[in-house]
Design an enzyme around this catalytic site. Structure first.
Site, PDB file in Angstrom:
ATOM      1  N   ASP A   1       0.822  -1.218   0.000  1.00  0.00           N
ATOM      2  CA  ASP A   1       0.000   0.000   0.000  1.00  0.00           C
ATOM      3  C   ASP A   1       0.854   1.266   0.000  1.00  0.00           C
ATOM      4  OD1 ASP A   1      -2.335   1.462   0.062  1.00  0.00           O
ATOM      5  OD2 ASP A   1      -3.109   0.524   1.886  1.00  0.00           O
TER       6      ASP A   1
ATOM      7  N   GLU B   1     -14.217   1.214  -0.159  1.00  0.00           N
ATOM      8  CA  GLU B   1     -13.799   1.895   1.066  1.00  0.00           C
ATOM      9  C   GLU B   1     -14.382   3.295   1.170  1.00  0.00           C
ATOM     10  OE1 GLU B   1      -9.543   2.036   0.918  1.00  0.00           O
ATOM     11  OE2 GLU B   1      -9.507   3.767  -0.412  1.00  0.00           O
TER      12      GLU B   1
END
Length: 653
Positions: A404, A459
């Site tokens: 990430d 998300e």
């Protein structure tokens, strides 16, 4: 005689006219034509079905020692035609037709220009054969769009974001000057033609944006990083603090990225256009038996809250016991993986697991259940000691990593993606890139890259309204042209447009109906499908568990049935003897008619049909499930609620 006939047929495709220095390459179906003009500079234009889409536009490379394209002098032009097949390790189709016409033009100054025309689109790339390394000061890539088409683009003021919503403009005249957009970028002509600007085979070079300059569309790239520091969210992201006056440092011998132009007058063909994949370098991995796409349970989206579970849950209770619960759910429902997100280790050092979780015990338990474990980590700390970190991740028994917070696509960041993929492949680790730039074909070269995020995904339902049915019926026509995505579908808390509210902490919900959500598992390209919701939520609906256990993430064949950008999508995908049909709509209720004539003659299928209930416009969680019989003569009318959807699972014999 046959030899000369073949040469003549190939040459006639390109209509070489060296005296005028005009070169043409046509697609095999003759619908697309790329025309190159060489004078003092190099320009190109693109025609589709005899309509000019891109008027003459300049291309070239400004290097520190020379300018590629300036004072261009052609030495030779070599045409060729290719018709072969590609067999991807996995994807939307087991076999791809790789059929194109090609022209390789050599220029004085030790460089070449390679042109290709496929039925799906056209592309060009520069190839240099220079003695010394160079700095690329800038690249000239013009896209002079004819007739002020409309556009659907994801705009940004920075070089750090790809999880963006799309803006729609009726004309590029409405687009602000100098504001750039990520690629792929889509343009809509008044005659119904859609044109997409993209790139492919991006190695060790910054990613391309597009922006309006002087009324025309041009390419733009982030400058080469001069200085960086750790900052942004969590102070573990490498942030560029200053840039050089050039975009890349390159060896003299270099194949530059493909500049890709896709054109069609049928929206649904964009749903299975794999030109970016075809243009990219084939796999460099010899042993790929360990690369296995699949589905994963996941704890992060719903804050690890397990209503009704016999154990303590919630983010504050992430532990060995909690992760084992998710693993057991995955095993019970035939999910191949469990994705463990942030919180199992020190964000700054992946080799330091937190005391509340015995990661080795979690992985040992998962192994006993035949479930693989992916673990989350941050790009910059991972790269700081890459070999040791990768050795550790392999040693604890992880099968994959979710990397990430790259948040860049300058030359150094693009190189980092390849470096991580290569290091992971050596250790038989799969990779799910997050906080990253859009895919451009690296996943073909390193098929252990099973997903890229680079999409405004589920998300965002935790904090805004952007991940809605209009978005869901938009990005598959644009973003998915680059490659797979990690949207993380599977919400069981479904809301209508009027009842949805973002929830940052706790149990979030999503926009669109239950069946709209189920259709994502067919419509979206996601070799690693990560389930966003709680295991205890899925267990309330055994028939949906049955569907989610069955639906694959990769397929043998994909057939777009009907689609319109930003409005609706219906497509069918085959795996083995089974077919899956997924349909979704924007906020408009509509009927979609599915014609099953694509099925084989004489075959009868028992099918599970999941559709919006009659009152799904008021309660988006309502759905109907029934079993029907389907043959190739069946015509099925699907009634989709606002933000609705439908799925059909046809069971083959």
């Amino acid at each position: 005689m046959k030899k000369y006939a073949l040469i003549f047929s190939v040459l006639s495709v390109f209509s070489l006219a060296a005296s005028a220095q005009t070169y043409r390459v046509k697609s095999p179906d003759n619908n697309l034509k790329l025309v190159l003009n060489v004078k003092d500079s190099i320009t190109y234009s693109v025609n589709y079905k005899n309509n000019e889409l891109i008027s003459p536009s300049a291309i070239g490379l400004k290097l520190d020692k020379t300018t590629i394209g300036a004072g261009a002098k052609v030495l030779s032009a070599k045409p060729s035609a290719v018709n072969k097949t590609i067999r991807p390790l996995y994807g939307k189709d087991a076999v791809l037709t790789d059929n194109y016409n090609e022209l390789l033009i050599s220029f004085a100054g030790n460089y070449k220009l390679l042109l290709r025309a496929y039925n799906e689109g056209v592309a060009y790339r520069f190839i240099t054969d220079l003695k010394d390394s160079v700095k690329v000061i800038s690249e000239q890539a013009g896209f002079n769009l004819k007739g002020s088409p409309g556009t659907t683009i994801a705009e940004t003021d920075n070089y750090t974001a790809w999880e963006l919503a799309y803006n729609q403009f009726k004309s590029i005249d409405e687009v602000k000057e100098d504001k750039h957009a990520i690629t792929p970028a889509l343009y809509s002509y008044k005659n119904g033609v859609k044109l997409v600007i993209a790139e492919a085979d991006l190695f060790d070079y910054p990613g391309m944006y597009v922006k309006k300059k002087g009324g025309n569309i041009i390419g733009e790239w982030a400058g080469y990083p001069a200085t960086t520091k750790m900052g942004s969210w969590g102070d573990f992201v490498s942030v560029v603090t200053s840039r050089e006056n050039y975009i890349a440092q390159e060896p003299g011998k270099k194949e530059y990225p493909w500049r890709v132009i896709i054109a069609t007058d049928d929206d649904k063909t964009l749903l299975n256009n794999q030109l970016v994949y075809k243009l990219s370098k084939p796999s460099v991995l010899e042993n790929t038996a360990w690369i296995k796409p699949g589905k994963a349970a996941w704890e992060w989206w719903h804050d690890a809250i397990l209503p009704g579970a016999p154990i303590a849950s919630g983010m504050e209770n992430r532990s060995t016991q909690l992760y084992n619960f998710y693993t057991d759910f995955a095993a019970k429902n035939h999910l191949e993986y469990m994705m463990i997100d942030a919180g199992w280790s020190d964000n700054y050092d992946v080799k330091k697991p937190l005391k509340r979780t015995d990661i080795r015990a979690v992985i040992q338990h998962a192994n006993e259940k035949h479930v693989g474990i992916f673990v989350w980590c941050v790009a910059a700390p991972l790269l700081k000691d890459l070999e040791a970190n990768m050795d550790y991740l392999k040693d604890i028994g992880a099968v994959g990593i979710k990397v990430d917070f790259f948040d860049r696509d300058d030359q150094l960041a693009i190189k980092q993606l390849q470096t991580i993929a290569e290091a992971a492949a050596k250790r038989h680790l799969m990779v799910d890139f997050h906080g990253c730039s859009k895919p451009t074909g690296l996943q073909r070269t390193y098929p252990n890259i099973v997903n890229y995020e680079a999409v405004r995904g589920q998300e965002c339902s935790k904090w805004d309204l952007t991940t809605n049915p209009v978005h869901h019926t938009t990005f598959p026509f644009i973003r998915m042209l680059g490659g797979p995505l990690d949207y993380t579908p599977g919400s069981m808390r479904n809301k209508s447009k009027d009842t949805f509210k973002p929830i940052a902490e706790g149990l979030p919900s999503t926009q669109g109906t239950r069946c709209h959500e189920l259709a994502m598992f067919v419509v979206f390209d996601q070799p690693l499908a990560v389930f966003c919701d709680s295991p205890t939520e899925y267990e309330k609906y055994p028939d949906i568990e049955q569907y989610l256990s069955a639906v694959p993430t990769v397929f043998d064949e994909t057939k777009p049935l009907d689609a319109k950008l930003g409005e609706y999508i219906a497509l069918a995908k085959k795996k083995g003897n089974d077919w899956y049909v997924g349909a979704m709509t924007n906020w408009d209720a509509r009927d979609i008619n599915v014609d099953f004539s694509f099925l084989p003659a004489g075959a009868t299928y028992t099918a599970d049909l999941y559709t919006d209930a009659a009152d799904a416009d008021k309660n988006a969680e309502k759905y109907e499930h029934k079993t029907i019989t389907v043959t190739r003569s069946t015509k099925l009318n699907l009634k989709l609620a606002p933000g609705g959807g439908a799925v059909v699972h046809l069971h083959g014999k």
